[in-house]
Enzyme design. Structure first.
Site, PDB file in Angstrom:
ATOM      1  N   ASP A 113       4.084  -8.634   0.946  1.00  0.00           N
ATOM      2  CA  ASP A 113       4.649  -9.399   2.049  1.00  0.00           C
ATOM      3  C   ASP A 113       3.738 -10.547   2.465  1.00  0.00           C
ATOM      4  O   ASP A 113       4.206 -11.660   2.746  1.00  0.00           O
ATOM      5  CB  ASP A 113       4.977  -8.494   3.244  1.00  0.00           C
ATOM      6  CG  ASP A 113       3.821  -7.598   3.671  1.00  0.00           C
ATOM      7  OD1 ASP A 113       2.724  -7.651   3.071  1.00  0.00           O
ATOM      8  OD2 ASP A 113       4.016  -6.816   4.626  1.00  0.00           O
ATOM      9  N   HIS A 158       0.777  -1.247   0.000  1.00  0.00           N
ATOM     10  CA  HIS A 158       0.000   0.000   0.000  1.00  0.00           C
ATOM     11  C   HIS A 158       0.807   1.295   0.000  1.00  0.00           C
ATOM     12  O   HIS A 158       0.238   2.373  -0.123  1.00  0.00           O
ATOM     13  CB  HIS A 158      -0.964   0.074   1.193  1.00  0.00           C
ATOM     14  CG  HIS A 158      -1.676  -1.192   1.522  1.00  0.00           C
ATOM     15  ND1 HIS A 158      -2.421  -1.872   0.586  1.00  0.00           N
ATOM     16  CD2 HIS A 158      -1.760  -1.903   2.677  1.00  0.00           C
ATOM     17  CE1 HIS A 158      -2.937  -2.955   1.161  1.00  0.00           C
ATOM     18  NE2 HIS A 158      -2.535  -2.993   2.418  1.00  0.00           N
TER      19      HIS A 158
END
Length: 513
Positions: free
Chosen positions: A246, A88
């Site tokens: 991730d 993000h």
């Protein structure tokens, strides 16, 4: 070659919030070298979170050089590099490919008003249909809107918008590229069809040329620039694959690659992650739905933004005595708190913690939520507060797991990774609240290991992602849940959920003072 058989190696780079971790893996899946490099996070205002991408660049290059030096592996033996990174974040480059500002990262909550603007532009149903998720302050689209409205001079200079790991890709290869899993968290991807949404880009008035080409996670996106190869002790034939977020890379690194499999990761934030073989819309957006790093698959994720962050905050502000004691004894702070909280009963003697230091994403979607200790009493000590933090994070994770159950996904065994998984106390709490067994793994490199597997799949060193996970990823310990503890925790969990909901309006009022 002096009779020495040439082996092939892969590098996995995980760009985290607090540090970058890089590993070198051989063709048998064995980690032969690892390195990490930490960097700061800046919070210039309440609810803001920024980092300097140059810190990421330095950390990536330093750790790649270090694993090569430690291992003694020849430049030509490294077939590929996989990239994993925090989701993000907003990285902006100008026409000369120079940074125009610090990066606004995932836990930043300044763009709450921009999510309301997004809902004015399109109804919730449309956002769910295309982006698979409701507008979220922490996601990239809202950040871009905030910059355009509040820093127009910065936005006007912007020619390229990248996610954190994709900035490292640009440094390594000179290529602008991203992958489907990370791009899912930008709120402008058509998640079902795994491509940029022209409709969303048009509604938001974002120029499509600002955004990188989207790849599947194991696809090769470029090769090392000559100067980077020379600096790092690598070859210009070393490929860089798309990699993943991730969480998506942690899914690969923990072997969660088939329907109904799940893991919990407790790091700076915490996540319950579940693999989906088919696209399955999540009603209400209580769980995020993203493209998976396994081609043609998706995943759900949900959990508190301030998990390990809550523990780090409490440690830094209120546990200097424990830090000094651990230093004197030559042990770690986390071993010290494990010993402390083991002595505190379930429920921390009627003390609850809401883990919302940086607002919340799932399942309580509200950037104005804040952290709180509820039920404080004169009997409570430092140890009670520490255990309450661990329990509060687990209650939030259990809420996400309950949403999975509501979708018909029943997890009978949950794999655990991240720093928090090393705590036997935390694993017992999670087992009781999930009402399932908790398994740890023989190796715990999660996202970096997943990135290395993707590099191997993309360069042909490994076969399919699933087969490689079956070969290399093995469980170490299994902790069975205690039904009596589960029954007790259910009662506390119910009170926690009621408090979360009843305080929502008060948190909003507090933010508006």
């Amino acid at each position: 070659m002096n009779g020495k058989e040439t082996k092939q190696y892969l590098i996995g780079v995980d760009l985290g919030t607090s540090a970058t971790k890089t590993i070198l893996v051989d063709e048998n899946g064995i980690i032969v070298a690892s390195a990490s490099c930490a960097y700061p996070m800046y919070q210039p205002e309440n609810g803001w979170a920024e980092q300097n991408p140059l810190d990421w660049k330095n950390a990536a290059l330093v750790t790649i050089k270090e694993v090569m030096k430690k291992s003694g592996v020849a430049a030509g033996e490294v077939a590929g590099i996989g990239l994993s990174g925090q989701m993000h974040g907003l990285v902006m480059l100008d026409e000369n490919n120079e940074l125009v500002d610090d990066a606004i990262i995932w836990c930043d909550q300044r763009s709450s008003s921009q999510t309301k603007e997004m809902l004015d532009l399109l109804p919730m149903e449309k956002w769910m249909e295309i982006s698979a998720n409701p507008p979220i302050a922490g996601w990239t689209a809202a950040k871009i809107l905030w910059v355009r409205e509040n820093k127009p001079e910065v936005y006007q200079k912007c020619r390229h918008i990248l996610l954190p790991k994709d900035y490292i890709r640009f440094i390594l290869t000179g290529e602008f590229a991203t992958d489907v899993s990370d791009a899912s968290g930008m709120q402008i991807l058509d998640v079902k069809n795994r491509c940029w949404s022209d409709e969303l880009l048009g509604v938001l008035e974002f120029d499509k040329s600002l955004f990188a080409k989207v790849y599947e996670s194991q696809e090769i996106t470029g090769y090392l620039l000559p100067e980077i190869a020379a600096e790092c002790g690598l070859s210009i034939r070393t490929a860089v694959v798309a990699g993943g977020s991730d969480n998506a890379c942690a899914g690969i690194g923990t072997g969660i690659v088939r329907q109904g499999e799940a893991f919990t990761s407790i790091g700076t934030s915490a996540v319950v992650y579940s693999h989906l073989d088919q696209y399955t819309q999540i009603p209400g957006g209580g769980l995020h739905l993203c493209c998976c790093a396994v081609p043609g698959c998706w995943h759900t994720m949900g959990g508190p933004q301030s998990a390990g962050l809550s523990l780090e905050w409490f440690k830094d502000k209120f546990c200097q005595d424990l830090i000094h004691k651990a230093d004197e004894e030559g042990s770690s702070f986390y071993n010290a708190i494990t010993k402390l909280v083991e002595q505190i009963p379930i429920g921390s003697e009627k003390l609850l913690y809401l883990p919302f230091l940086m607002g919340e994403r799932t399942p309580h979607i509200d950037p104005l939520y804040r952290g709180a200790f509820l039920g404080l009493n004169v009997v409570h000590t430092q140890a009670h507060l520490l255990r309450a933090i661990m329990e509060g994070i687990a209650y939030c994770l259990a809420d996400c797991n309950d949403l999975l159950k509501g979708q018909g996904v029943h997890v009978v065994s949950m794999r655990a990774c991240g720093g928090g998984s090393r705590s036997i106390v935390w694993r017992k709490i999670m087992a009781a609240l999930y009402q399932c067994n908790i398994c740890t793994l023989q190796q715990e490199e999660g996202p970096a290991y997943g990135a290395a597997i993707l590099a191997g799949a993309g360069t042909g060193v490994f076969s399919s992602i699933q087969d490689t996970c079956d070969r290399f990823i093995k469980e170490k310990d299994t902790l069975a849940y205690n039904p009596e503890e589960a029954e007790t925790y259910q009662k506390y969990h119910a009170v926690y959920d009621r408090m979360c909901e009843s305080l929502r309006a008060d948190f909003t009022a507090l933010a508006n003072l």
